[in-house]
Enzyme design. Sequence first.
Site, PDB file in Angstrom:
ATOM      1  N   CYS A 328      74.561  35.377  42.465  1.00 21.44           N
ATOM      2  CA  CYS A 328      73.992  36.317  43.130  1.00 21.44           C
ATOM      3  C   CYS A 328      72.630  34.975  44.189  1.00 21.44           C
ATOM      4  CB  CYS A 328      73.559  37.311  42.306  1.00 21.44           C
ATOM      5  SG  CYS A 328      72.311  39.085  43.176  1.00 21.44           S
ATOM      6  N   HIS A 432      77.063  41.355  39.826  1.00 24.26           N
ATOM      7  CA  HIS A 432      76.791  40.509  37.789  1.00 24.26           C
ATOM      8  C   HIS A 432      77.823  41.382  37.285  1.00 24.26           C
ATOM      9  CE1 HIS A 432      73.204  39.453  38.942  1.00 24.26           C
ATOM     10  NE2 HIS A 432      73.041  40.191  40.518  1.00 24.26           N
TER      11      HIS A 432
END
Length: 493
Positions: A328, A432
């Site tokens: 991310c 994630h």
Amino acid sequence: MNTLMVQGTTSDAGKSTLVAGLCRALQRRGVKVVPFKPQNMALNSAVTPDGGEIGRAQALQAMAAKVPLSTDLNPILLKPNSDTGAQVIVHGRALSNMEAAGYHDYKKVAMQAVLTSHQRLREQYALCVVEGAGSPAEINLRENDIANMGFACKVDCPVIIIADIDKGGVFAHLVGTLALLSEYEQSLVKGFVINRFRGDIALLQSGLDWLEQHTGKPVLGVLPYLHDLALDAEDAVTMANRIDSPEVKVAVLLLPHISNHTDFDTLRLDPKVDLRYVRHTETIGAADLVIIPGSKNVLNDLAFLRAEGWDLELQRHVRYGGKVLGICGGFQMLGNSICDPEQVESTLGAIKGLGLAEFDTELTRNKTLTQVQANCLLNAQQTPLNGYEIHCGISQGPALAQPFLQFVAHPSGWQVDGFISEDNQLAGTYLHGLFDSPEGLTCVLHWASEGRYSGGGFNLAEHREQQLERLADMCETHLDIDKILAISEQRTT
């Protein structure tokens, strides 16, 4: 629907854990129970099936209650992006960034969102177990409160207060908290729970008797200190896992605004993995894999990374054959530049990236929130895995021509995500939850260790379920569940 609220004398008193334990214990008794937290402040969040965002603790509590994730479980989520400000998320959607003073005034509006969610839950469930935030005795936060007694008073629900005896001064915590409440608020408090007790309960009994006599309120149970209880953490980064003779060594850079560090719970629990968090003033040291994690303030965290000298250490790590994975915000840092023209996360505007891969990122106000299925393309194969995305920004550049994963399906129509460098030393992804499945864990660690990781992967879902059952067993043994159920059925006035 009945409503029961759990408040704490301090942060980390055990509110989240008690709510999770009660939800599972009551679910096992056949009660249609649902968790609820009016307002949460955390950088660990979960994505709901409809593309909303809630606190990680409420996602865990929903698993305990065996109910689907919904933004109604946590209608107000605050994600700090500075010492004085946070992104305000209402019913799963980012509203805006607010400074503390501005949000204090906004609470009157936020309360309506809270009550709307609570009402919707009332229509679906028999019992709502509510988690407070921090302490109800924070005098400076009492006005317009929506997180503790402000909510309890509004819906007229009974309250249990939990205190952590391991911190010391447990009777002062409980009596002092009660004393700082108004007379009406005190009437809402129906009992106490003492958490994390070690030793002979007989030595505590005189104190329990005094507390009940002094306050006129019962002690509903004393929960023992559960060693090695491993559940998704809401805020604090759990200690690393240091073992002898590991198959793979992993170092995670502990950034000031690290987000979704629950990504690494599986690494911490896997007995074949040595996991270390690299903290302020520390060097990265020897590792097979260095992970740059997600961040709620990517530009400022990248500046911090450089100030620590970790950028030079990363270059040296790669030069000597080590692997680097960016997740991310950490993925964004690996590129040439990060621009934030609308000041979504900070006022820096733009910053030069680490320059380890040829791509650039621009942060946007539109946040991607989705659960996805994908195939990881590491190790020249396709490994199925599930995960979720929570990010603001779009990355573009030639490095992304060799993607990290291919989506089975994505709501936006995107086909691929991330990158794998030509020399196979670097990888980055917005996804994630990479390590949450044994397949994903084995895939990434096999790549990171050049095949030394023997596979078999730690099963986080099975472990979490075992821990929730263990927690429920403890609640059944050490709490007066029948009395707690009776309390939940009482009207307070």
